[in-house]
Write a protein that holds these residues in place. Structure first.
Motif, PDB file in Angstrom:
ATOM      1  N   SER A  50     -20.152 -88.991 -12.284  1.00 29.35           N
ATOM      2  CA  SER A  50     -19.068 -89.651 -13.004  1.00 29.35           C
ATOM      3  C   SER A  50     -17.783 -89.501 -12.186  1.00 29.35           C
ATOM      4  O   SER A  50     -17.559 -88.469 -11.563  1.00 29.35           O
ATOM      5  N   SER A  51     -16.970 -90.572 -12.163  1.00 29.02           N
ATOM      6  CA  SER A  51     -15.678 -90.525 -11.449  1.00 29.02           C
ATOM      7  C   SER A  51     -14.809 -91.669 -11.926  1.00 29.02           C
ATOM      8  O   SER A  51     -15.265 -92.549 -12.660  1.00 29.02           O
ATOM      9  N   ALA A  52     -13.567 -91.631 -11.488  1.00 31.83           N
ATOM     10  CA  ALA A  52     -12.672 -92.755 -11.763  1.00 31.83           C
ATOM     11  C   ALA A  52     -13.174 -93.962 -10.989  1.00 31.83           C
ATOM     12  O   ALA A  52     -13.840 -93.830  -9.962  1.00 31.83           O
TER      13      ALA A  52
ATOM     14  N   ALA B  61     -11.760 -93.072  -0.501  1.00 30.28           N
ATOM     15  CA  ALA B  61     -12.875 -92.141  -0.706  1.00 30.28           C
ATOM     16  C   ALA B  61     -12.367 -90.785  -1.212  1.00 30.28           C
ATOM     17  O   ALA B  61     -12.940 -90.197  -2.139  1.00 30.28           O
ATOM     18  N   GLN B  62     -11.287 -90.294  -0.627  1.00 33.76           N
ATOM     19  CA  GLN B  62     -10.707 -89.018  -1.059  1.00 33.76           C
ATOM     20  C   GLN B  62     -10.187 -89.116  -2.492  1.00 33.76           C
ATOM     21  O   GLN B  62     -10.345 -88.186  -3.288  1.00 33.76           O
ATOM     22  N   LEU B  63      -9.576 -90.260  -2.829  1.00 36.91           N
ATOM     23  CA  LEU B  63      -9.034 -90.461  -4.179  1.00 36.91           C
ATOM     24  C   LEU B  63     -10.158 -90.471  -5.222  1.00 36.91           C
ATOM     25  O   LEU B  63     -10.032 -89.860  -6.285  1.00 36.91           O
ATOM     26  N   VAL B  64     -11.252 -91.132  -4.915  1.00 31.42           N
ATOM     27  CA  VAL B  64     -12.393 -91.175  -5.835  1.00 31.42           C
ATOM     28  C   VAL B  64     -12.994 -89.782  -6.005  1.00 31.42           C
ATOM     29  O   VAL B  64     -13.257 -89.339  -7.124  1.00 31.42           O
ATOM     30  N   LYS B  65     -13.191 -89.088  -4.889  1.00 34.92           N
ATOM     31  CA  LYS B  65     -13.758 -87.729  -4.944  1.00 34.92           C
ATOM     32  C   LYS B  65     -12.868 -86.820  -5.776  1.00 34.92           C
ATOM     33  O   LYS B  65     -13.341 -86.057  -6.621  1.00 34.92           O
ATOM     34  N   GLN B  66     -11.563 -86.891  -5.567  1.00 32.68           N
ATOM     35  CA  GLN B  66     -10.607 -86.035  -6.279  1.00 32.68           C
ATOM     36  C   GLN B  66     -10.633 -86.300  -7.780  1.00 32.68           C
ATOM     37  O   GLN B  66     -10.385 -85.405  -8.577  1.00 32.68           O
ATOM     38  N   ASN B  67     -10.940 -87.548  -8.166  1.00 37.44           N
ATOM     39  CA  ASN B  67     -10.937 -87.917  -9.579  1.00 37.44           C
ATOM     40  C   ASN B  67     -12.343 -87.974 -10.171  1.00 37.44           C
ATOM     41  O   ASN B  67     -12.638 -88.792 -11.027  1.00 37.44           O
ATOM     42  N   SER B  68     -13.185 -87.084  -9.674  1.00 36.19           N
ATOM     43  CA  SER B  68     -14.523 -86.900 -10.232  1.00 36.19           C
ATOM     44  C   SER B  68     -14.627 -85.447 -10.678  1.00 36.19           C
ATOM     45  O   SER B  68     -14.390 -84.535  -9.882  1.00 36.19           O
TER      46      SER B  68
ATOM     47  N   MET C  77      -6.607 -97.651 -10.264  1.00 39.32           N
ATOM     48  CA  MET C  77      -7.566 -96.644 -10.674  1.00 39.32           C
ATOM     49  C   MET C  77      -7.555 -96.552 -12.197  1.00 39.32           C
ATOM     50  O   MET C  77      -6.486 -96.520 -12.814  1.00 39.32           O
ATOM     51  N   GLY C  78      -8.722 -96.511 -12.781  1.00 37.32           N
ATOM     52  CA  GLY C  78      -8.820 -96.395 -14.225  1.00 37.32           C
ATOM     53  C   GLY C  78      -8.497 -94.985 -14.704  1.00 37.32           C
ATOM     54  O   GLY C  78      -8.931 -94.011 -14.098  1.00 37.32           O
ATOM     55  N   ARG C  79      -7.738 -94.886 -15.793  1.00 37.23           N
ATOM     56  CA  ARG C  79      -7.371 -93.571 -16.342  1.00 37.23           C
ATOM     57  C   ARG C  79      -8.526 -92.935 -17.121  1.00 37.23           C
ATOM     58  O   ARG C  79      -8.636 -91.728 -17.195  1.00 37.23           O
ATOM     59  N   ASP C  80      -9.342 -93.779 -17.742  1.00 33.94           N
ATOM     60  CA  ASP C  80     -10.468 -93.277 -18.533  1.00 33.94           C
ATOM     61  C   ASP C  80     -11.546 -94.353 -18.552  1.00 33.94           C
ATOM     62  O   ASP C  80     -11.389 -95.422 -17.967  1.00 33.94           O
ATOM     63  N   LYS C  81     -12.648 -94.077 -19.260  1.00 35.35           N
ATOM     64  CA  LYS C  81     -13.767 -95.025 -19.235  1.00 35.35           C
ATOM     65  C   LYS C  81     -13.411 -96.362 -19.884  1.00 35.35           C
ATOM     66  O   LYS C  81     -13.970 -97.392 -19.526  1.00 35.35           O
ATOM     67  N   TYR C  82     -12.443 -96.353 -20.814  1.00 35.49           N
ATOM     68  CA  TYR C  82     -12.051 -97.610 -21.475  1.00 35.49           C
ATOM     69  C   TYR C  82     -11.235 -98.490 -20.528  1.00 35.49           C
ATOM     70  O   TYR C  82     -11.420 -99.705 -20.468  1.00 35.49           O
TER      71      TYR C  82
END
Length: 199
Positions: free
Chosen positions: A28-30, A54-61, A1-6
């Motif tokens: 926007s999300s990880a 899916a839960q991980l992506v949702k949590q990091n949005s 998972m990416g920490r930021d956009k970079y």
């Protein structure tokens, strides 16, 4: 998972063919990646693993974590398309038909908490070196398979040649295997003695 956009940008650039990319649709999300075992496809993902991603992506949005009924998109890394003019971390798709969607009705705390407990961060990941190592291993494996195929083809050709020779009886009438009647008469006293030796 990416920490930021970079870091998301690096993940887009150095993803592997066996990676699946997950993102909240239209928010926007990880960027979350799932590395599939060799030979597996999107359709082989177990339901619980798909739910975890899916839960991980949702949590990091930032927006998605506060909403219910969020759609998550996922596709093979190779389907991601980056064009000039796109923002850092932004992507499109080569083929929309290769993009799947899954709906997350609401946050499941048990899943999110379990994933947070098992989280392991790498301080400064070297995605380029990881990709080079993967590609190097893939090249070695391909060379080994090609070498094995050449050896198998050579062995098959040799076996076909041997079987063809057997069918043609070429080896039966070789000069060094032949014996004249004169030589037999000088070695044996009778035909019976020759036949006994022959058997």
């Amino acid at each position: 998972m990416g920490r930021d956009k970079y870091e998301n940008e690096d993940l887009i650039k150095y993803g592997l063919p066996c990676d699946l990319w997950f993102h909240v649709d239209d928010l926007s999300s990880a960027h979350v990646y799932l590395r599939l075992p060799e030979g597996a496809t999107m359709d082989d993902i177990p339901e619980d693993t798909l739910e975890d991603c899916a839960q991980l992506v949702k949590q990091n949005s930032i927006q998605g974590c506060k909403m219910n009924n969020v759609w998550i998109v996922y596709t093979p890394w190779a389907n991601l398309k980056k064009t000039t003019g796109m923002e850092i971390g932004q992507v499109g798709f080569h083929n929309e038909k290769a993009v799947k969607r899954v709906k997350v009705d609401k946050k499941v705390n048990d899943i999110v908490n379990r994933l947070e407990k098992t989280r392991r961060e790498v301080a400064n990941p070297d995605f380029a070196a990881e990709k080079e190592a993967y590609e190097s291993q893939a090249r070695q494996q391909k060379r080994a398979e090609e070498r094995a195929a050449r050896e198998a083809a050579k062995a098959q050709k040799e076996e076909n040649r041997r079987l063809a020779e057997l069918k043609e009886y070429k080896t039966l009438m070789k000069e060094e295997h032949m014996v004249s009647n004169k030589e037999i008469a000088s070695k044996y006293k009778s035909a019976e003695e020759f036949e006994d030796d022959f058997m």
